[in-house]
Scaffold this motif. Structure first.
Motif, PDB file in Angstrom:
ATOM      1  N   ARG A  48       0.860  -1.175   0.000  1.00  0.00           N
ATOM      2  CA  ARG A  48       0.000   0.000   0.000  1.00  0.00           C
ATOM      3  C   ARG A  48       0.899   1.227   0.000  1.00  0.00           C
ATOM      4  N   ILE A  49       0.695   2.119  -0.982  1.00  0.00           N
ATOM      5  CA  ILE A  49       1.576   3.271  -1.182  1.00  0.00           C
ATOM      6  C   ILE A  49       0.736   4.540  -1.206  1.00  0.00           C
ATOM      7  N   LEU A  50       1.192   5.569  -0.503  1.00  0.00           N
ATOM      8  CA  LEU A  50       0.497   6.845  -0.462  1.00  0.00           C
ATOM      9  C   LEU A  50       1.455   7.950  -0.884  1.00  0.00           C
ATOM     10  N   GLU A  51       1.019   8.771  -1.850  1.00  0.00           N
ATOM     11  CA  GLU A  51       1.780   9.966  -2.206  1.00  0.00           C
ATOM     12  C   GLU A  51       0.954  11.186  -1.819  1.00  0.00           C
ATOM     13  N   ILE A  52       1.572  12.084  -1.070  1.00  0.00           N
ATOM     14  CA  ILE A  52       0.908  13.294  -0.593  1.00  0.00           C
ATOM     15  C   ILE A  52       1.475  14.490  -1.349  1.00  0.00           C
ATOM     16  N   GLY A  53       0.611  15.266  -1.987  1.00  0.00           N
ATOM     17  CA  GLY A  53       1.059  16.426  -2.736  1.00  0.00           C
ATOM     18  C   GLY A  53       1.856  16.068  -3.972  1.00  0.00           C
ATOM     19  N   PRO A  54       1.314  15.249  -4.875  1.00  0.00           N
ATOM     20  CA  PRO A  54       2.056  14.822  -6.072  1.00  0.00           C
ATOM     21  C   PRO A  54       2.266  15.915  -7.112  1.00  0.00           C
ATOM     22  N   GLY A  55       1.506  17.014  -7.033  1.00  0.00           N
ATOM     23  CA  GLY A  55       1.666  18.068  -8.037  1.00  0.00           C
ATOM     24  C   GLY A  55       1.308  17.566  -9.421  1.00  0.00           C
ATOM     25  N   THR A  56       2.198  17.800 -10.384  1.00  0.00           N
ATOM     26  CA  THR A  56       1.953  17.340 -11.752  1.00  0.00           C
ATOM     27  C   THR A  56       2.525  15.952 -12.019  1.00  0.00           C
ATOM     28  N   GLY A  57       3.086  15.312 -10.994  1.00  0.00           N
ATOM     29  CA  GLY A  57       3.480  13.916 -11.146  1.00  0.00           C
ATOM     30  C   GLY A  57       4.946  13.638 -11.373  1.00  0.00           C
ATOM     31  N   ALA A  58       5.830  14.566 -11.009  1.00  0.00           N
ATOM     32  CA  ALA A  58       7.264  14.351 -11.216  1.00  0.00           C
ATOM     33  C   ALA A  58       7.766  13.132 -10.442  1.00  0.00           C
ATOM     34  N   VAL A  59       7.285  12.964  -9.206  1.00  0.00           N
ATOM     35  CA  VAL A  59       7.669  11.798  -8.405  1.00  0.00           C
ATOM     36  C   VAL A  59       6.720  10.639  -8.677  1.00  0.00           C
ATOM     37  N   THR A  60       5.490  10.963  -9.005  1.00  0.00           N
ATOM     38  CA  THR A  60       4.482   9.928  -9.276  1.00  0.00           C
ATOM     39  C   THR A  60       4.939   8.971 -10.362  1.00  0.00           C
TER      40      THR A  60
END
Length: 214
Positions: A48-60
């Motif tokens: 289970r993975i959570l990304e907080i504040g991904p913006g436009t997806g650079a880290v996504t």
């Protein structure tokens, strides 16, 4: 990241600096450092993975490339324009589209987000230095609450930004940043297991990796 996505990020930076935090999206080097705990995580079962504040997806994008069948990926983003960019990526980008069914974007403040279970990996792009001290405390507590025992939480800070702004900023800003520094250092002193230095980013950044006590 496409030119249109970079333009979208810059537009939101101008409109909402307090929640965007930087003039440019994170570099691929910062994205790789942010997702290192996911890359190194044992996989006896789906994660289970959570990304907080991904913006436009650079880290996504780096997260998406590491997703495996059965993994659950949730993204919490308060900015509706960034949400539109992310949805378009999941609909039009081949690599993202393959993982769209296991990925869910939540357009809401982190404090309003509720999950059915904690996460094995939490990655945050929130610009803490831009927030009032009270909001930093709220966001950190909310973030930490989604981390499962033994799981990891990673976030980044721009190098020396607080010290520079404390030297040249107005008194109120200096006091706020000093309080944030003291709070984050004290809050995570016993949880940090690694800090990465990423110079190939604008501006250069530290990535703080924390592990919640099992």
């Amino acid at each position: 990241m496409s030119l249109l996505e970079q333009i979208a990020f810059f537009r939101e930076f101008r409109r909402r600096f307090e929640t965007t935090g930087s003039i440019l999206p994170s570099s691929r080097f910062l994205a790789r450092a942010m997702t290192e705990p996911l890359r190194a995580h044992p996989r006896p079962r789906p994660l289970r993975i959570l990304e907080i504040g991904p913006g436009t997806g650079a880290v996504t994008g780096s997260i998406v490339s590491q997703l495996q069948p059965g993994d659950v990926f949730d993204l919490v983003e308060i900015n509706e324009n960034f949400v539109a960019v992310l949805k378009n990526r999941f609909e039009s980008d081949g690599a993202w589209r393959l993982r769209a069914a296991q990925s869910t974007i939540h357009n809401c403040p982190l404090q309003a987000f509720q999950s059915t279970a904690p996460y094995d990996v939490v990655i945050s792009g929130l610009p803490f230095n831009n927030f009032p001290m009270s909001l930093v405390e709220e966001l950190v507590s909310a973030s930490w609450g989604h981390v499962a025992p033994g799981a990891t939480y990673s976030f980044f800070e721009y190098m020396f930004v607080r010290s520079v702004r404390c030297s040249v900023g107005a008194k109120g800003d200096r006091e706020r940043l000093t309080a944030i520094e003291s709070y984050l250092q004290g809050r995570f002193r016993d949880s940090r297991f690694r800090r990465d230095w990423v110079f190939a980013n604008v501006p250069p950044a530290w990535v703080q990796h924390l592990r919640k006590e099992a």
